[in-house]
Design a protein around this motif. Structure first.
Motif, PDB file in Angstrom:
ATOM      1  N   ALA A   1       2.574 -25.312 -13.962  1.00  0.00           N
ATOM      2  CA  ALA A   1       3.196 -26.240 -13.018  1.00  0.00           C
ATOM      3  C   ALA A   1       2.676 -25.908 -11.625  1.00  0.00           C
ATOM      4  CB  ALA A   1       4.714 -26.136 -13.064  1.00  0.00           C
TER       5      ALA A   1
ATOM      6  N   SER B   1       7.281 -24.070 -17.713  1.00  0.00           N
ATOM      7  CA  SER B   1       5.834 -23.879 -17.822  1.00  0.00           C
ATOM      8  C   SER B   1       5.545 -22.399 -18.010  1.00  0.00           C
ATOM      9  CB  SER B   1       5.114 -24.403 -16.580  1.00  0.00           C
ATOM     10  OG  SER B   1       5.509 -23.671 -15.432  1.00  0.00           O
TER      11      SER B   1
ATOM     12  N   LEU C   1       4.874 -16.304 -11.189  1.00  0.00           N
ATOM     13  CA  LEU C   1       4.850 -17.097  -9.963  1.00  0.00           C
ATOM     14  C   LEU C   1       3.672 -16.643  -9.113  1.00  0.00           C
ATOM     15  CD1 LEU C   1       8.650 -17.019  -9.032  1.00  0.00           C
ATOM     16  CD2 LEU C   1       7.443 -18.707 -10.427  1.00  0.00           C
TER      17      LEU C   1
ATOM     18  N   VAL D   1       7.850 -21.634  -3.557  1.00  0.00           N
ATOM     19  CA  VAL D   1       7.455 -20.613  -4.522  1.00  0.00           C
ATOM     20  C   VAL D   1       7.452 -19.232  -3.875  1.00  0.00           C
ATOM     21  CG1 VAL D   1       5.664 -19.871  -6.138  1.00  0.00           C
ATOM     22  CG2 VAL D   1       6.109 -22.318  -5.794  1.00  0.00           C
TER      23      VAL D   1
ATOM     24  N   LEU E   1      13.310 -21.877  -9.189  1.00  0.00           N
ATOM     25  CA  LEU E   1      12.346 -21.366 -10.155  1.00  0.00           C
ATOM     26  C   LEU E   1      12.902 -20.053 -10.708  1.00  0.00           C
ATOM     27  CD1 LEU E   1       9.226 -21.802  -7.843  1.00  0.00           C
ATOM     28  CD2 LEU E   1       9.866 -23.333  -9.709  1.00  0.00           C
TER      29      LEU E   1
ATOM     30  N   ILE F   1      12.064 -24.564 -14.294  1.00  0.00           N
ATOM     31  CA  ILE F   1      11.912 -25.249 -13.017  1.00  0.00           C
ATOM     32  C   ILE F   1      12.970 -26.328 -12.897  1.00  0.00           C
ATOM     33  CG2 ILE F   1      10.331 -26.590 -11.567  1.00  0.00           C
ATOM     34  CD1 ILE F   1       8.086 -25.490 -13.570  1.00  0.00           C
TER      35      ILE F   1
ATOM     36  N   VAL G   1       3.686 -20.901 -12.734  1.00  0.00           N
ATOM     37  CA  VAL G   1       3.901 -21.800 -11.606  1.00  0.00           C
ATOM     38  C   VAL G   1       3.029 -21.331 -10.453  1.00  0.00           C
ATOM     39  CG1 VAL G   1       5.530 -22.624  -9.871  1.00  0.00           C
ATOM     40  CG2 VAL G   1       6.251 -22.429 -12.250  1.00  0.00           C
TER      41      VAL G   1
END
Length: 504
Positions: free
Chosen positions: A11, A162, A287, A175, A138, A147, A165
């Motif tokens: 994502a 996902s 992340l 993020v 997140l 998400i 991210v």
């Protein structure tokens, strides 16, 4: 959200140039991609105005370089002048093609780039773009990220998941906030007024290159952009109110040295705080940060957007391997270790160029009318290698860009191999690589590679998907190490036996 097989491989938060380039690269590797973009429509006014040959080479992998070349203006360079119009620094950009196969410097209109990237994405399978949707939370569960997002116009909430991210969502990154990652201030922060104009007709008296006016009262920048577009940027004094300085009467007053209301249409004006900063952490678990989420660059080299495009060229193929179970923590750790020092070198160089302007202001405050001789900076173009990461640290060629030569059939190298790894070899070494599972270019059929290998002092060169050199072999005795590098790097992109998340 309950834990189950993730809906997407990756994502991406943000569909600016960095996010859209990453989405195209990932889709080209047959991964499933979600993009959340908080704005409902493409922003149709100028913002970024410059990219370089390395960036154009990345756009070539996406498939939009030829289109952009028709729309862009080949930049002739930059000149720094003082209040008496003495040249303090001249930075001409070569008009010949560089080793990357493109011109060294381009001026462009950002909406043209974003349209090209988005149009390319619409032709990709396995990508879902949700405009007008902002990511709200997140949560990294170790094997995937959940998400939560919201439609900005209807208020409707949604959830998805996902494997990874990537935050391409700018200086106020959602993020980065979810990662609790701090930005390290590298020491530059100034407010500048940016003014974009559309000329009513050609004005040959205006320079056809970028001019930095090291004016002791108000430093300014002039940019020759595409077509009839021109940009001026003005440093604001500490006691000046941004909203007052954006008043049209004040803007035309500052522009009167060069242009009047009768000459041009005022298309856009905005006050920016130019900063130099870099995120201390670029990845926490699943992340990851890229572009302005990870680093902020003063504009004096035009490298802010370019740095983000370099980020995703480095990152996309690594995500591909990890999504397919052929890469681990060390591979993802190499993203920050390779890219951060490279980005910082560009930031620090931009700060040095900015210092040339601001030393003039300092001199003026001390009642000096010109910069002393030792204030003149001798500027040289930089081509930083990657920082410590993949490959052998004792290989002097590791991390350099491999030149883009023309092949014997007239194709550019990258058009032939794509965004995938390959080996360039001397003809005597081909037999050893028959079962390596990697594309091989041989000097016997591609004599244009002979001078490249000679300059590198190598019999074999292993090149990563991002066209950075992973390793070299100088003789057949190095072959074992070379084959081990290949085994650790060859991507499975395009392998029909491997399905993306949506195919599971």
């Amino acid at each position: 959200m309950s834990i189950h097989s993730p809906e997407f491989d990756v994502a991406i938060i943000g569909l600016g140039p960095t996010g859209a380039t990453l989405a195209n690269l990932l889709c080209g590797l047959n991964l499933s991609v979600l993009v959340l973009e908080r704005e409902a429509d493409l922003y149709d006014l100028p913002r970024a105005v410059h990219f370089d040959d390395e960036t154009m080479r990345i756009f070539q992998w996406v498939g939009i370089a030829e289109e952009l070349a028709q729309q862009a203006f080949i930049n002739r360079g930059m000149r720094f002048i003082d209040a008496q119009e003495n040249v303090l620094l001249d930075w001409p950009r070569p008009t010949a093609m560089t080793s990357n196969g493109w011109h060294a410097s381009y001026r462009f209109h950002q909406p043209d780039l974003e349209r090209a990237l988005r149009t390319k994405l619409t032709a990709r399978h396995d990508v879902e773009i949700r405009l007008g949707h902002r990511a709200e939370s997140l949560h990294d569960h170790g094997s995937q990220v959940s998400i939560e997002y919201r439609n900005g116009s209807t208020g409707e909430a949604g959830k998805t998941s996902s494997r990874y991210v990537v935050g391409c969502d700018g200086a106020r990154s959602v993020v980065r906030r979810a990662m609790n990652a701090d930005m390290e201030n590298l020491g530059f922060e100034q407010r500048w007024l940016v003014v974009d104009l559309l000329l009513r007709k050609e004005m040959p008296a205006l320079a056809d290159r970028t001019i930095q006016f090291c004016d002791p009262v108000r430093p300014a920048t002039y940019c020759r952009n595409v077509g009839l577009r021109r940009r001026w940027e003005f440093a604001l004094l500490d006691d000046e109110d941004s909203s007052v300085m954006m008043d049209k009467a004040n803007i035309w007053k500052m522009l009167r040295r060069w242009i009047t209301r009768d000459d041009a249409i005022l298309e856009r004006s905005a006050v920016y705080t130019f900063k130099s900063a870099v995120a201390e952490t670029w990845r926490t678990g699943r992340l990851i940060l890229a572009g302005d989420s990870a680093h902020l660059t003063p504009p004096f080299m035009g490298q802010g957007m370019c740095a983000g495009i370099r980020d995703v060229a480095n990152l996309a193929w690594k995500l591909d391997r990890c999504c397919r179970g052929r890469g681990g923590e060390a591979l993802l750790d190499s993203y920050q270790s390779e890219r951060k020092s490279n980005a910082i070198e560009y930031i620090e160089t931009a700060m040095k160029l900015g210092a040339l302007i601001n030393k003039m202001r300092q001199s003026w405050s001390q009642k000096s009318t010109s910069a002393p001789e030792d204030d003149v900076i001798e500027f040289r173009e930089i081509h930083p290698r990657l920082g410590h990461g993949l490959g052998r640290s004792d290989d002097a060629q590791r991390g350099q860009l491999f030149p883009q030569t023309r092949l014997s059939n007239g194709q550019r190298l990258d058009d032939s191999v794509g965004y995938r790894p390959f080996a360039a070899i001397d003809g005597d070494c081909e037999q050893a690589l028959i079962n390596s599972g990697i594309a091989v270019l041989n000097t016997r059929t591609e004599p244009g590679l002979i001078p490249v290998l000679e300059e590198l002092g190598a019999k074999m060169v292993l090149v990563r998907p991002d066209k950075r050199i992973l390793g070299t072999a100088k003789n057949l005795n190095d072959l074992k190490d070379f084959l081990e590098l290949i085994a650790s790097t060859a991507t499975c992109a395009g392998d029909p036996a491997v399905q993306s998340s949506r195919g599971n």
